[in-house]
Design a protein around this motif. Structure first.
Motif, PDB file in Angstrom:
ATOM      1  N   ASP A 145      40.252  61.214  35.960  1.00 49.01           N
ATOM      2  CA  ASP A 145      41.013  61.652  34.786  1.00 49.01           C
ATOM      3  C   ASP A 145      40.929  63.145  34.507  1.00 49.01           C
ATOM      4  O   ASP A 145      40.810  63.587  33.377  1.00 49.01           O
ATOM      5  CB  ASP A 145      40.575  60.861  33.551  1.00 49.01           C
ATOM      6  N   GLY A 146      40.950  63.953  35.568  1.00 50.13           N
ATOM      7  CA  GLY A 146      40.924  65.392  35.389  1.00 50.13           C
ATOM      8  C   GLY A 146      40.160  66.091  36.495  1.00 50.13           C
ATOM      9  O   GLY A 146      39.851  65.502  37.531  1.00 50.13           O
ATOM     10  N   ILE A 147      39.835  67.354  36.232  1.00 46.94           N
ATOM     11  CA  ILE A 147      39.091  68.169  37.198  1.00 46.94           C
ATOM     12  C   ILE A 147      37.635  68.227  36.760  1.00 46.94           C
ATOM     13  O   ILE A 147      37.332  68.487  35.597  1.00 46.94           O
ATOM     14  CB  ILE A 147      39.664  69.600  37.267  1.00 46.94           C
ATOM     15  N   TYR A 148      36.734  67.958  37.693  1.00 47.60           N
ATOM     16  CA  TYR A 148      35.296  67.971  37.410  1.00 47.60           C
ATOM     17  C   TYR A 148      34.616  69.086  38.200  1.00 47.60           C
ATOM     18  O   TYR A 148      35.150  69.553  39.216  1.00 47.60           O
ATOM     19  CB  TYR A 148      34.672  66.627  37.784  1.00 47.60           C
ATOM     20  N   LYS A 163      32.015  68.683  39.895  1.00 49.21           N
ATOM     21  CA  LYS A 163      31.636  68.053  41.166  1.00 49.21           C
ATOM     22  C   LYS A 163      32.182  66.634  41.171  1.00 49.21           C
ATOM     23  O   LYS A 163      32.665  66.150  40.144  1.00 49.21           O
ATOM     24  CB  LYS A 163      30.122  68.081  41.381  1.00 49.21           C
ATOM     25  N   ASP A 164      32.114  65.981  42.291  1.00 51.76           N
ATOM     26  CA  ASP A 164      32.725  64.666  42.442  1.00 51.76           C
ATOM     27  C   ASP A 164      32.106  63.651  41.472  1.00 51.76           C
ATOM     28  O   ASP A 164      30.937  63.297  41.609  1.00 51.76           O
ATOM     29  CB  ASP A 164      32.546  64.167  43.883  1.00 51.76           C
ATOM     30  N   PRO A 165      32.866  63.163  40.482  1.00 47.74           N
ATOM     31  CA  PRO A 165      32.300  62.235  39.495  1.00 47.74           C
ATOM     32  C   PRO A 165      31.961  60.865  40.087  1.00 47.74           C
ATOM     33  O   PRO A 165      31.179  60.118  39.502  1.00 47.74           O
ATOM     34  CB  PRO A 165      33.407  62.114  38.439  1.00 47.74           C
ATOM     35  N   LYS A 166      32.512  60.560  41.255  1.00 52.49           N
ATOM     36  CA  LYS A 166      32.205  59.271  41.883  1.00 52.49           C
ATOM     37  C   LYS A 166      30.848  59.302  42.575  1.00 52.49           C
ATOM     38  O   LYS A 166      30.258  58.263  42.842  1.00 52.49           O
ATOM     39  CB  LYS A 166      33.308  58.898  42.881  1.00 52.49           C
ATOM     40  N   GLN A 167      30.374  60.512  42.846  1.00 54.15           N
ATOM     41  CA  GLN A 167      29.086  60.651  43.523  1.00 54.15           C
ATOM     42  C   GLN A 167      27.998  61.219  42.613  1.00 54.15           C
ATOM     43  O   GLN A 167      26.813  61.075  42.903  1.00 54.15           O
ATOM     44  CB  GLN A 167      29.234  61.557  44.759  1.00 54.15           C
ATOM     45  N   HIS A 168      28.408  61.856  41.509  1.00 49.34           N
ATOM     46  CA  HIS A 168      27.443  62.496  40.613  1.00 49.34           C
ATOM     47  C   HIS A 168      27.686  62.034  39.170  1.00 49.34           C
ATOM     48  O   HIS A 168      28.720  62.333  38.583  1.00 49.34           O
ATOM     49  CB  HIS A 168      27.564  64.024  40.687  1.00 49.34           C
ATOM     50  N   SER A 169      26.720  61.331  38.601  1.00 48.68           N
ATOM     51  CA  SER A 169      26.871  60.803  37.244  1.00 48.68           C
ATOM     52  C   SER A 169      26.854  61.916  36.192  1.00 48.68           C
ATOM     53  O   SER A 169      27.315  61.722  35.067  1.00 48.68           O
ATOM     54  CB  SER A 169      25.764  59.785  36.935  1.00 48.68           C
ATOM     55  N   ASP A 170      26.322  63.094  36.563  1.00 51.02           N
ATOM     56  CA  ASP A 170      26.258  64.195  35.601  1.00 51.02           C
ATOM     57  C   ASP A 170      27.436  65.167  35.750  1.00 51.02           C
ATOM     58  O   ASP A 170      27.411  66.274  35.202  1.00 51.02           O
ATOM     59  CB  ASP A 170      24.935  64.964  35.759  1.00 51.02           C
ATOM     60  N   ALA A 171      28.461  64.759  36.481  1.00 54.87           N
ATOM     61  CA  ALA A 171      29.631  65.626  36.658  1.00 54.87           C
ATOM     62  C   ALA A 171      30.302  65.869  35.302  1.00 54.87           C
ATOM     63  O   ALA A 171      30.385  64.975  34.466  1.00 54.87           O
ATOM     64  CB  ALA A 171      30.620  64.979  37.630  1.00 54.87           C
ATOM     65  N   ARG A 195      33.666  67.135  33.132  1.00 53.17           N
ATOM     66  CA  ARG A 195      35.119  67.310  33.218  1.00 53.17           C
ATOM     67  C   ARG A 195      35.540  68.528  32.408  1.00 53.17           C
ATOM     68  O   ARG A 195      35.069  68.750  31.303  1.00 53.17           O
ATOM     69  CB  ARG A 195      35.855  66.071  32.695  1.00 53.17           C
ATOM     70  N   TYR A 196      36.424  69.304  32.981  1.00 52.23           N
ATOM     71  CA  TYR A 196      36.990  70.452  32.265  1.00 52.23           C
ATOM     72  C   TYR A 196      38.191  69.986  31.432  1.00 52.23           C
ATOM     73  O   TYR A 196      39.017  69.210  31.907  1.00 52.23           O
ATOM     74  CB  TYR A 196      37.492  71.514  33.250  1.00 52.23           C
ATOM     75  N   ASP A 197      38.303  70.486  30.204  1.00 51.21           N
ATOM     76  CA  ASP A 197      39.514  70.250  29.411  1.00 51.21           C
ATOM     77  C   ASP A 197      40.650  71.117  29.931  1.00 51.21           C
ATOM     78  O   ASP A 197      41.796  70.696  30.008  1.00 51.21           O
ATOM     79  CB  ASP A 197      39.282  70.569  27.932  1.00 51.21           C
ATOM     80  N   ALA A 198      40.304  72.357  30.262  1.00 45.93           N
ATOM     81  CA  ALA A 198      41.300  73.303  30.763  1.00 45.93           C
ATOM     82  C   ALA A 198      40.603  74.322  31.657  1.00 45.93           C
ATOM     83  O   ALA A 198      39.443  74.675  31.432  1.00 45.93           O
ATOM     84  CB  ALA A 198      41.998  74.008  29.604  1.00 45.93           C
ATOM     85  N   VAL A 199      41.296  74.767  32.680  1.00 47.85           N
ATOM     86  CA  VAL A 199      40.803  75.825  33.561  1.00 47.85           C
ATOM     87  C   VAL A 199      41.975  76.753  33.883  1.00 47.85           C
ATOM     88  O   VAL A 199      43.135  76.350  33.790  1.00 47.85           O
ATOM     89  CB  VAL A 199      40.209  75.285  34.880  1.00 47.85           C
ATOM     90  N   THR A 200      41.666  77.973  34.261  1.00 48.21           N
ATOM     91  CA  THR A 200      42.722  78.898  34.651  1.00 48.21           C
ATOM     92  C   THR A 200      42.973  78.772  36.154  1.00 48.21           C
ATOM     93  O   THR A 200      42.133  78.252  36.898  1.00 48.21           O
ATOM     94  CB  THR A 200      42.346  80.350  34.326  1.00 48.21           C
ATOM     95  N   LYS A 217      38.781  71.297  43.675  1.00 49.24           N
ATOM     96  CA  LYS A 217      39.719  70.538  44.508  1.00 49.24           C
ATOM     97  C   LYS A 217      40.867  69.999  43.664  1.00 49.24           C
ATOM     98  O   LYS A 217      40.850  68.851  43.216  1.00 49.24           O
ATOM     99  CB  LYS A 217      38.977  69.418  45.235  1.00 49.24           C
ATOM    100  N   VAL A 218      41.853  70.846  43.441  1.00 50.22           N
ATOM    101  CA  VAL A 218      43.040  70.461  42.683  1.00 50.22           C
ATOM    102  C   VAL A 218      44.221  70.430  43.627  1.00 50.22           C
ATOM    103  O   VAL A 218      44.795  69.383  43.917  1.00 50.22           O
ATOM    104  CB  VAL A 218      43.333  71.463  41.541  1.00 50.22           C
TER     105      VAL A 218
END
Length: 243
Positions: free
Chosen positions: A170-173, A175-183, A185-190, A200-201
């Motif tokens: 559900d967005g850009i993290y 690090k990989d949220p499927k492999q890292h529970s502490d990933a 998520r960014y609300d917004a990035v430039t 990785k977008v």
């Protein structure tokens, strides 16, 4: 985190970019008709809001040019094979959308008149104005360019207000949220942050083209039922890439 993006009126014309792998379902290869049908139903819900929609679908579920060239195949040939794979995916999506009552056109950068229309910008714009979903196939028609770049190019040419990139998260993290529970998520990035942090977008040329044309990229989960419509209606979780 829940966030809003204003009313549906903020996005009157959008481009939805999805990977070919999104059409595989749980299979390791090819097309999974129930999954294609589910994604088509998501597109229909947004079409029913009155939004003008174009799509670009990758070909990685059938053939990926980069992998082909890595296995010793000449890169240009491999990329053309990948482009043809995107045409197959586009036709599958067209069939599913038409079955659900959504008028659709497949527009290919490589002419193949018996199968789909050639890309003519003014004609494609007219299709959108007539509320037809336009699926752009065969990438840019050139090797060495990804379907991410093709999506950004077509969105710019069609004067879309945003690219919606449907992914498995559900967005850009960071690090990989499927492999890292502490990933996180960014609300917004430039655009520049995406390039500098190598998030990785999309590939760098696609991000640079979006930046040059001030084209926002909304990254959201295609696996979340109603997610696409929700964001256009002012709800949902996503990351926005902007200037």
């Amino acid at each position: 985190m829940h966030q809003t993006s204003g009313s549906q009126g903020q996005f009157k014309r959008v481009l939805l970019k999805i990977s070919g792998e999104a059409l595989m379902g749980d299979q390791g290869y090819g097309l999974h008709p129930p999954t294609v049908e589910r994604i088509a139903a998501e597109v229909k819900t947004v079409h029913d809001l009155g939004a003008e929609i174009c799509m670009v679908i990758g070909g990685g579920n059938i053939f990926r040019g980069l992998q082909g060239s890595a296995q010793g195949m000449e890169r240009t040939t491999a990329d053309y094979m990948g482009m043809l794979a995107t045409v197959m995916n586009a036709l599958a999506m067209q069939s599913s959308l038409e079955e659900q009552g959504v008028h659709t056109r497949v527009v290919s950068a490589i002419p193949m008149d018996q199968v789909c229309e050639p890309y003519i910008r003014r004609r494609a714009v007219r299709h959108l104005e007539k509320k037809r979903v336009v699926i752009f196939a065969a990438g840019t028609g050139n090797p060495y360019f990804t379907t991410d770049t093709a999506a950004t190019l077509r969105a710019s040419e069609m004067a879309c207000e945003a690219i919606f990139k449907g992914t498995q998260v559900d967005g850009i993290y960071d690090k990989d949220p499927k492999q890292h529970s502490d990933a996180v998520r960014y609300d917004a990035v430039t655009y520049d942050e995406v390039l500098q942090k190598r998030l990785k977008v999309m590939d760098a040329s696609a991000i640079a083209l979006a930046r040059d044309n001030n084209l926002p990229i909304i990254v959201f989960s295609l696996d979340e039922p109603g997610g696409f419509r929700g964001i256009l209606s002012g709800n949902g979780t996503y990351t926005k890439v902007h200037g």
